[in-house]
Each structure stands twice: as structure tokens, then as C-alpha cells.
Write a protein that holds these residues in place. Sequence first.
Motif, mmCIF file in Angstrom:
data_model
loop_
_atom_site.group_PDB
_atom_site.id
_atom_site.type_symbol
_atom_site.label_atom_id
_atom_site.label_comp_id
_atom_site.label_asym_id
_atom_site.label_seq_id
_atom_site.Cartn_x
_atom_site.Cartn_y
_atom_site.Cartn_z
ATOM 1 N N ALA A 101 0.853 -1.487 0.299
ATOM 2 C CA ALA A 101 -0.301 0.083 0.227
ATOM 3 C C ALA A 101 0.776 1.215 0.463
ATOM 4 C CB ALA A 101 -0.867 0.038 1.171
ATOM 5 N N ASP A 102 2.133 1.263 1.025
ATOM 6 C CA ASP A 102 2.338 2.606 0.801
ATOM 7 C C ASP A 102 3.208 2.557 -0.398
ATOM 8 O OD1 ASP A 102 1.906 2.845 3.542
ATOM 9 O OD2 ASP A 102 3.977 2.523 4.434
ATOM 10 N N SER A 103 4.047 1.415 -1.538
ATOM 11 C CA SER A 103 4.394 1.896 -2.042
ATOM 12 C C SER A 103 3.894 2.257 -3.603
ATOM 13 C CB SER A 103 5.185 0.393 -2.628
ATOM 14 O OG SER A 103 6.673 -0.168 -1.869
ATOM 15 N N PHE A 104 2.717 2.104 -3.518
ATOM 16 C CA PHE A 104 1.377 2.053 -4.251
ATOM 17 C C PHE A 104 1.056 3.663 -4.188
ATOM 18 C CE2 PHE A 104 -0.060 -1.956 -4.504
ATOM 19 C CZ PHE A 104 1.125 -2.701 -5.705
ATOM 20 N N ALA A 105 1.115 4.157 -2.753
ATOM 21 C CA ALA A 105 0.878 5.547 -2.993
ATOM 22 C C ALA A 105 2.164 6.349 -3.105
ATOM 23 C CB ALA A 105 0.568 5.291 -1.238
ATOM 24 N N ALA A 106 3.134 6.314 -2.849
ATOM 25 C CA ALA A 106 4.433 6.735 -2.916
ATOM 26 C C ALA A 106 4.729 6.954 -4.691
ATOM 27 C CB ALA A 106 5.404 6.213 -2.324
ATOM 28 N N ARG A 107 4.142 6.004 -5.519
ATOM 29 C CA ARG A 107 3.637 6.242 -6.638
ATOM 30 C C ARG A 107 3.357 7.383 -7.516
ATOM 31 N NH1 ARG A 107 6.944 2.324 -10.074
ATOM 32 N NH2 ARG A 107 8.149 1.557 -9.373
ATOM 33 N N VAL A 108 1.875 7.736 -6.552
ATOM 34 C CA VAL A 108 1.127 8.623 -7.061
ATOM 35 C C VAL A 108 1.384 10.185 -7.292
ATOM 36 C CG1 VAL A 108 -1.203 10.217 -6.620
ATOM 37 C CG2 VAL A 108 -0.895 8.016 -5.629
ATOM 38 N N GLY A 109 1.431 10.645 -8.766
ATOM 39 C CA GLY A 109 2.778 11.848 -8.634
ATOM 40 C C GLY A 109 3.935 12.031 -9.681
ATOM 41 N N ARG A 110 3.968 11.233 -9.194
ATOM 42 C CA ARG A 110 5.637 10.165 -9.721
ATOM 43 C C ARG A 110 5.570 11.098 -10.908
ATOM 44 N NH1 ARG A 110 9.046 5.401 -9.435
ATOM 45 N NH2 ARG A 110 8.184 4.614 -10.925
ATOM 46 N N ALA A 111 6.298 11.975 -11.315
ATOM 47 C CA ALA A 111 6.982 12.167 -13.144
ATOM 48 C C ALA A 111 7.580 10.579 -13.859
ATOM 49 C CB ALA A 111 7.694 13.186 -12.897
ATOM 50 N N PRO A 112 6.592 10.565 -14.911
ATOM 51 C CA PRO A 112 7.320 9.206 -16.065
ATOM 52 C C PRO A 112 8.764 9.399 -15.560
ATOM 53 C CG PRO A 112 5.902 10.580 -17.053
ATOM 54 C CD PRO A 112 5.604 11.703 -15.691
ATOM 55 N N ASP A 113 9.531 8.197 -15.790
ATOM 56 C CA ASP A 113 10.699 7.699 -15.922
ATOM 57 C C ASP A 113 11.673 8.459 -17.435
ATOM 58 O OD1 ASP A 113 13.067 6.699 -16.504
ATOM 59 O OD2 ASP A 113 12.728 5.001 -14.798
ATOM 60 N N PRO A 114 12.423 8.964 -17.409
ATOM 61 C CA PRO A 114 13.237 9.557 -18.485
ATOM 62 C C PRO A 114 13.328 8.479 -19.380
ATOM 63 C CG PRO A 114 13.664 10.684 -17.245
ATOM 64 C CD PRO A 114 13.222 9.298 -15.820
ATOM 65 N N ILE A 115 14.073 7.006 -19.146
ATOM 66 C CA ILE A 115 13.845 6.428 -19.766
ATOM 67 C C ILE A 115 12.771 5.974 -21.093
ATOM 68 C CG2 ILE A 115 14.578 3.798 -19.835
ATOM 69 C CD1 ILE A 115 16.175 4.179 -16.939
ATOM 70 N N HIS A 116 11.570 5.856 -19.894
ATOM 71 C CA HIS A 116 9.974 5.247 -21.024
ATOM 72 C C HIS A 116 9.808 6.690 -21.691
ATOM 73 C CE1 HIS A 116 9.350 3.434 -16.734
ATOM 74 N NE2 HIS A 116 9.715 2.324 -17.498
ATOM 75 N N GLU A 117 10.122 7.819 -21.698
ATOM 76 C CA GLU A 117 10.033 9.190 -22.793
ATOM 77 C C GLU A 117 11.008 8.310 -24.060
ATOM 78 O OE1 GLU A 117 7.780 10.744 -22.034
ATOM 79 O OE2 GLU A 117 7.477 10.176 -20.472
ATOM 80 N N ARG A 118 11.342 7.715 -23.508
ATOM 81 C CA ARG A 118 13.101 7.585 -24.992
ATOM 82 C C ARG A 118 12.003 7.035 -26.015
ATOM 83 N NH1 ARG A 118 18.142 6.542 -22.276
ATOM 84 N NH2 ARG A 118 18.561 8.076 -21.045
#
Length: 505
Positions: free
Chosen positions: A488-505
Amino acid sequence: MSARRQYAAVAACAAVVYVGALWNHFALDDNQIVQFNKLVLQLSGVWRAFVSPYWPPVIGGGLYRPLPLASYAIDWQLGGAAWWFHAVNVAWHAGATVAVAWLARQWSGERAALAAGLLFAVHPVHVEAVANIVGRAELMAALFAILSVYAALAHDRLWWSAAALAAGLLSKENALVAPALIVWGWMMQIVPPPWRRRMAAYAGVWLALGTVYVVVRWNVLGHELVGRPAPVFFGATPVAVRLTAVAALADVARLLIFPLTLRVDYSPAERTLVATPLDPRFALGLLCVAAWGALLWLTWPRGRRVEAFGLGWIAIALFPVSNLVVPVGVLLAERALYLPSAGLALAAGAWLKDLEARRLALVLSLLVVAGGVRSALRVPVWRDTRAMITSELEDSPSSFAGPAHMVVMYLTGHQPAEALEAYRRATEIYDVTLPWLQIQGAEAAFATGHAALADSLLDRVELVCRPCDFYYRYEASVARARGYPVAADSFAARVGRAPDPIHER
């Protein structure tokens, strides 16, 4: 037999076959759309349904079906017992059965009406729509579409037909076939076609109604006019999608004509992509199309207009959910054949009426008993979520969906190791990135101490749903309620997280 007695007989047959549904509970999607949906649990949901998506916003929203949603809210205020929801579904099915008999009586007479009504009442392909609470959308859309056709073709009542069409569209999207069914009836000369000015009036009302519907739907959903394609189509070329859709017509033909084997699920690898026209499955689908075309060719020139109308009805009603133009959320679903099967019942009733009385009684008795028994025995599959998943595992052992749904069952039962194994089994069968499945797999991985695996699964989710905030918020609350705080804490920590630059390539 008087018309009233005939309608009462077919409605009673429809109810008796599904009396076992009264012992069913809430199963799978029933839980999220009905039992735990805050909108449904409040009286205000009756009117708020018209400005809300069908799926709860907390899990991403999606679809616009306000009339079924409002009816669930009414049912909840009347007690909220599962048996009541199922009883209402049975009543809708009985109503649709009477409507089919009504149409058949209008154009083919008393004997055809009895045959069509009874065959529609007991057809086993209907069980998913009737015995599963959220199948109500299918029942409502079908009934309103039939009423729209009846009002236009039997009585030329434009505004009554338009009102029924509007109600159908507000029940489920596939009611949009009603205008095409009406035009098909004019083409088959089921009734004398109206004057061109009258046809233009119908067309104008349909266009206006469709425009209003699209605008309202867009305003409510914002991001969606059509849903995501079925998992089997992920990454597929447009040609492969259509080849697979044609191949699926063999299943459609089997389910309509000889529905002995029924399945909750037709997902991969139970049904896989057809990538080449040389695939035998594509040839089999084409053969079914050719057989349908031959039947149509044989009926129309011989003056068998109702049979031709029924055959055309099957194709028209199936078209929006066939994946031939726009990929929809499933490759094949038995519930989607509810409205197409009305055309089969009309055609069969018109054909059977010409049999000698004793032969008609014998044939109809055999079909009704066989169909009724098969349907009644199938009803308990929707008893609850566990029964549905068990059916998936038994009836469709090659599908990833059964093990995928077992992940949820194991997590809820505090068996994270078994949940992780079920996740691995699902992805071994078909390695597809579905956000809910990957996040559930991550929850199991966190709970068993495989944090690195869990993070890799969540990274995979973010490749397909950025931003994934609503998934994370929802799954965080569910994981916490299940007793998995690390997940639960791990999921909540990802809310609002900016996309990983690697995934933008």
C-alpha cells in the motif's frame, strides 16, 4: 390461444428457467459496479447516474450506461439484497421475451409468436446476461431496441420509436443498431415502406438523437468514446484484428445454433490472434459467413421475408460488437449475443410455423426442454466470484483470465505466495500488460519479500497508463484493507510521480 395467454406463457417460461438465479450473489464486476459503488448505495445515485461514468471513477471510470446504474440505485434503496437484483434481471428478460413474441405475432402469426418467444426464453447463450447482475445493461438495451423497431415498423410511431432508442442508448451502446434494423425492415418490405419525406423525418431524428448522445457521453467521460481493445488485440495490426474478428464468427454461429459448450471467458490463449488469411480459423469464419449469405439468398427470393429479416437482424445486431470495424473490449462474449439472438428467434419462429401441428409441438418441445435444461444448469456459474473463476479455470484452461482472477482471490484470502504463483501462471499463458494484473502481481511480490520484482512490475504498468494515479490510489486502499501495508505504501508513493525519462525515449 389468445395473445395475452401466449405472452404470459413465454414470460413464465423465461422466469422458470432462471428461477435459480435468485440464489446467486454478487459476482466479479457486480461488486465494483453495484455492491461497493458509492453512487449506487445512495438514493441520489438515481439521478447522478446520468452525469457519471458506468465504472466508478475511483478505478478510472469508463463507459456511459446511466439507466442500468440508476436502476441499481433504485434496487439498493428497496433493500439491496442480491436476490432482488437477480429477480429484476429475470423480469427484464421476461419482458424482452414477450417483445420478441410480440414482433413475431405481428408479422408471422400466433404459431410463430409462440415458437419465437419460447426459443428466445430458453436460449442458453442468454445465461450470462440474465444470471449476472451487470448483464442487465444488455437486457435493457435489447428490450428498448426491440420496442424501437416495433414502434417504427408495426405502427410508424416516430417519436415512440425515438424514445425507445434513446432509452436503449442510455442502457448500452449496442442499442444504436435499432435504426439499421428499421431500415432493414423497410428493405425487406416487412411492412410497406413509408414515403421518402417520412423516411427523412426518421433520419433527421436519428441524427439529432445520435448527436446529443455523443455530446453528453463526451462531457461525462471526457477521455473516451470507445473503450480499449481486447487483450488479444494488443499490438496487433489492423489486418490481424479483422482476420481474428472473422474467425470468431465460427464461435458466434456455434453459440447461436448449438450452444452446448459455454464459457465465461474467451481470452488468450483460449482464443489467439489470427495473423494470416491462410489460418484455418479464418477459413471457418468465412464459411459461416457464406452459409449465412446462402440462407439469406434462399429466403428472400422465395418470399420468406420474416426469415430474411431475422437473418439480417443477426448480422446487424452483431456488427457493433464484432470487432470488424472498431475493436471492442472483448473478442467474444456470450452476453453480446443477446440482441442478435432475437433475430434468430424471429427467423426460426417464422420457419417453424409452417410445420404440421404435431410435428411443430414435438420439435418445439424438444428445443425448449433442451435449451431450458442447459440454461438452468448454467445459471449457478454466476453464483459468486469464486464460482465464476472456477468456471473460467475449468471451461477455459488455456485462458490467462482464470489464473489472473485467482491472484485477487488469493490476496483477499491472505495467501500472497499462491497469488504470486497465479500471477506467474497467468503471464506464462499470455504475457500481457494489464495495469490491474501487474499491480496485483506487485502486491503479491511485496507481500512475499520480492521488492525488486514488484518494482519491475510497477515500472511495466507505467509504460501503458501514464499517469497511473487512479490505479495506484485505488490499489493502495485495497492493499491496506487486505493487510499488506508495504504494498500500500509503495503504491501511494508512486502517485503523482513524474514519468521515468527512460520510458519517454
